[in-house]
Design a protein around this motif. Sequence first.
Motif, PDB file in Angstrom:
ATOM      1  N   TYR A 207      38.621  64.639 -61.821  1.00  0.00           N
ATOM      2  CA  TYR A 207      38.946  65.480 -60.950  1.00  0.00           C
ATOM      3  C   TYR A 207      40.258  66.355 -60.970  1.00  0.00           C
ATOM      4  N   ASP A 208      41.281  65.336 -61.439  1.00  0.00           N
ATOM      5  CA  ASP A 208      42.639  66.101 -61.857  1.00  0.00           C
ATOM      6  C   ASP A 208      42.569  67.068 -62.828  1.00  0.00           C
ATOM      7  N   VAL A 209      41.719  66.900 -63.956  1.00  0.00           N
ATOM      8  CA  VAL A 209      41.430  67.935 -64.976  1.00  0.00           C
ATOM      9  C   VAL A 209      40.821  68.961 -64.361  1.00  0.00           C
ATOM     10  N   ALA A 210      40.015  68.758 -63.742  1.00  0.00           N
ATOM     11  CA  ALA A 210      39.265  70.018 -62.906  1.00  0.00           C
ATOM     12  C   ALA A 210      39.987  71.031 -62.168  1.00  0.00           C
ATOM     13  N   ARG A 211      40.792  70.180 -61.419  1.00  0.00           N
ATOM     14  CA  ARG A 211      41.646  71.029 -60.453  1.00  0.00           C
ATOM     15  C   ARG A 211      42.709  71.881 -61.566  1.00  0.00           C
ATOM     16  N   LEU A 212      43.099  71.306 -62.331  1.00  0.00           N
ATOM     17  CA  LEU A 212      44.108  71.816 -63.428  1.00  0.00           C
ATOM     18  C   LEU A 212      43.518  73.041 -64.038  1.00  0.00           C
ATOM     19  N   ALA A 213      42.296  72.991 -64.282  1.00  0.00           N
ATOM     20  CA  ALA A 213      41.687  73.919 -65.077  1.00  0.00           C
ATOM     21  C   ALA A 213      40.991  74.998 -64.251  1.00  0.00           C
ATOM     22  N   GLY A 214      40.844  74.545 -63.082  1.00  0.00           N
ATOM     23  CA  GLY A 214      40.211  75.715 -61.809  1.00  0.00           C
ATOM     24  C   GLY A 214      38.877  75.549 -62.206  1.00  0.00           C
ATOM     25  N   VAL A 215      38.008  74.514 -62.279  1.00  0.00           N
ATOM     26  CA  VAL A 215      36.839  74.293 -62.751  1.00  0.00           C
ATOM     27  C   VAL A 215      36.033  73.098 -61.808  1.00  0.00           C
ATOM     28  N   SER A 216      34.979  72.878 -61.953  1.00  0.00           N
ATOM     29  CA  SER A 216      34.223  71.649 -61.165  1.00  0.00           C
ATOM     30  C   SER A 216      34.566  70.694 -62.113  1.00  0.00           C
ATOM     31  N   HIS A 217      34.350  69.469 -61.610  1.00  0.00           N
ATOM     32  CA  HIS A 217      34.268  68.178 -62.427  1.00  0.00           C
ATOM     33  C   HIS A 217      33.030  68.025 -63.478  1.00  0.00           C
ATOM     34  N   THR A 218      31.886  68.694 -62.813  1.00  0.00           N
ATOM     35  CA  THR A 218      30.536  68.976 -63.851  1.00  0.00           C
ATOM     36  C   THR A 218      30.957  69.834 -65.170  1.00  0.00           C
ATOM     37  N   THR A 219      31.645  70.840 -64.889  1.00  0.00           N
ATOM     38  CA  THR A 219      32.144  71.859 -65.975  1.00  0.00           C
ATOM     39  C   THR A 219      33.100  70.770 -66.952  1.00  0.00           C
ATOM     40  N   VAL A 220      33.910  69.853 -66.400  1.00  0.00           N
ATOM     41  CA  VAL A 220      35.001  69.149 -67.388  1.00  0.00           C
ATOM     42  C   VAL A 220      33.862  68.311 -68.144  1.00  0.00           C
ATOM     43  N   SER A 221      32.762  67.529 -67.617  1.00  0.00           N
ATOM     44  CA  SER A 221      32.022  66.642 -68.244  1.00  0.00           C
ATOM     45  C   SER A 221      31.135  67.542 -69.301  1.00  0.00           C
ATOM     46  N   ARG A 222      30.693  68.741 -68.850  1.00  0.00           N
ATOM     47  CA  ARG A 222      30.047  69.628 -69.857  1.00  0.00           C
ATOM     48  C   ARG A 222      30.876  69.990 -71.211  1.00  0.00           C
ATOM     49  N   VAL A 223      32.090  70.123 -70.893  1.00  0.00           N
ATOM     50  CA  VAL A 223      32.974  70.411 -72.030  1.00  0.00           C
ATOM     51  C   VAL A 223      33.024  68.873 -73.026  1.00  0.00           C
TER      52      VAL A 223
ATOM     53  N   ASN B 286      31.116  66.794 -73.341  1.00  0.00           N
ATOM     54  CA  ASN B 286      29.749  66.522 -73.924  1.00  0.00           C
ATOM     55  C   ASN B 286      29.329  67.763 -74.891  1.00  0.00           C
ATOM     56  N   ASP B 287      30.246  68.612 -75.254  1.00  0.00           N
ATOM     57  CA  ASP B 287      29.969  69.951 -75.997  1.00  0.00           C
ATOM     58  C   ASP B 287      28.622  70.386 -75.710  1.00  0.00           C
ATOM     59  N   HIS B 288      28.592  70.915 -74.048  1.00  0.00           N
ATOM     60  CA  HIS B 288      27.541  71.431 -73.841  1.00  0.00           C
ATOM     61  C   HIS B 288      27.358  73.198 -74.251  1.00  0.00           C
ATOM     62  N   PRO B 289      26.449  73.327 -74.825  1.00  0.00           N
ATOM     63  CA  PRO B 289      26.155  74.801 -75.586  1.00  0.00           C
ATOM     64  C   PRO B 289      26.514  75.814 -74.622  1.00  0.00           C
ATOM     65  N   ARG B 290      26.029  75.799 -73.311  1.00  0.00           N
ATOM     66  CA  ARG B 290      26.162  76.892 -72.403  1.00  0.00           C
ATOM     67  C   ARG B 290      27.573  76.987 -71.887  1.00  0.00           C
ATOM     68  N   THR B 291      28.393  76.356 -72.208  1.00  0.00           N
ATOM     69  CA  THR B 291      29.859  76.490 -71.640  1.00  0.00           C
ATOM     70  C   THR B 291      30.541  77.743 -72.359  1.00  0.00           C
ATOM     71  N   ARG B 292      31.207  78.565 -71.631  1.00  0.00           N
ATOM     72  CA  ARG B 292      32.055  79.439 -72.119  1.00  0.00           C
ATOM     73  C   ARG B 292      33.125  79.005 -72.863  1.00  0.00           C
ATOM     74  N   GLU B 293      33.445  79.786 -73.963  1.00  0.00           N
ATOM     75  CA  GLU B 293      34.706  79.565 -74.860  1.00  0.00           C
ATOM     76  C   GLU B 293      35.946  79.521 -74.001  1.00  0.00           C
ATOM     77  N   SER B 294      36.165  80.257 -73.282  1.00  0.00           N
ATOM     78  CA  SER B 294      37.241  80.685 -72.531  1.00  0.00           C
ATOM     79  C   SER B 294      37.455  79.389 -71.468  1.00  0.00           C
ATOM     80  N   THR B 295      36.359  78.835 -70.834  1.00  0.00           N
ATOM     81  CA  THR B 295      36.210  77.698 -70.099  1.00  0.00           C
ATOM     82  C   THR B 295      36.658  76.537 -70.777  1.00  0.00           C
ATOM     83  N   ARG B 296      35.952  76.302 -71.999  1.00  0.00           N
ATOM     84  CA  ARG B 296      36.069  75.193 -72.783  1.00  0.00           C
ATOM     85  C   ARG B 296      37.691  74.976 -73.301  1.00  0.00           C
ATOM     86  N   ARG B 297      38.300  76.091 -73.470  1.00  0.00           N
ATOM     87  CA  ARG B 297      39.612  76.162 -73.866  1.00  0.00           C
ATOM     88  C   ARG B 297      40.587  75.681 -72.552  1.00  0.00           C
ATOM     89  N   ARG B 298      40.441  76.206 -71.497  1.00  0.00           N
ATOM     90  CA  ARG B 298      40.963  75.641 -70.416  1.00  0.00           C
ATOM     91  C   ARG B 298      41.057  74.473 -70.102  1.00  0.00           C
TER      92      ARG B 298
END
Length: 341
Positions: A14-30, A32-44
């Motif tokens: 949740y700390d990572v999610a707040r800092l990156a400005g995304v949800s904790h689910t998005t952090v989990s996707r990154v 797990n190398d989820h294929p539908r994650t935007r590259e800009s989001t992945r970098r953040r």
Amino acid sequence: MTGTAEQSRRASIYDVARLAGVSHTTVSRVLNDHPRTRESTRRRVLAAIEQTSYTPSLIARALATQRTMRIGVLVDSPVEHGPNTTLRAFETAARRAGYSISSFSVTDDEHAGMHDAVSDLVMQGVDGLCVIAPRESSLAILRRQAPELPAVVITSEPQDGLRAAGIDQREGAMRAVSHLIDLGHRRILHLAGPGGWFDARARREGWEDALAAAGLEAMPAAEGDWTSDAGYAFGRLFEPGGATAIFAANDQMALGVIRGLSEQGLRVPDDVSVVGFDDLPDARHFLPPLTTVRQDFAELGSLAVQLLLGALERDVGIARAVIEPRLVVRGSTARPPADTR
């Protein structure tokens, strides 16, 4: 050790999610190398992970094993004691094995709650799932939404394609009813749990089996919803002379039954014997103390973790394990009144 270093090691998803400005689910996707994650989001997200030093040892282990080291747990039940106790035991055993837990409780009869819970856990990239107190409908959703995900269900009934750990519900019910038969009862009513629940079905079958083994006819069973209110309504409608004993499918309904009977002027166990199931911590303090079936939920939670870890390791060994329950005899059961024997 500096305060900054200590805080970094305690960073959460949740700390990572707040800092990156995304949800904790998005952090989990990154992670797990989820294929539908935007590259800009992945970098953040990766930048936030680096900045917070988010659980570096766990991340390294997850990358090495291609796992997130997280297990999802679905508690599919409105009843508190048994499922919650199993959840705590499961979580303790999982943490000892190096896994963290994400849990959801589904307390209604709608498919939407279970559907959303399974979807959320799958999107978090959990390595496996555990379903506690399942209904047929919940397992159908699990099979449809996560057919490839290793899973264990808490039930004593065999489940095709799923590992199962459970306490022998049918055997527990048979012991409860056999106890009443041994006391001399010949007309034993059953207040069952909801028909869609595996445990309710098994306990009803155990009641029927015990009566059949003794050459006794089963009276029509009533169906409750696991609550004390359902037991109370049943006790208020109980007709004296129709039966000398009642087997309630759980302790909460048994408590309501006892009160409903008392408001009719019927005494437990002098006029009617009552048996429950679960052995709630307060069962020994009921008036009278409740005869019931004890389930070892702590052992059950530990056993379920073992089975799920076996599935994660692709172990072809044991796929189902059942624990024996124990009858606890207290003051709510006695021989039937002399004029009814």
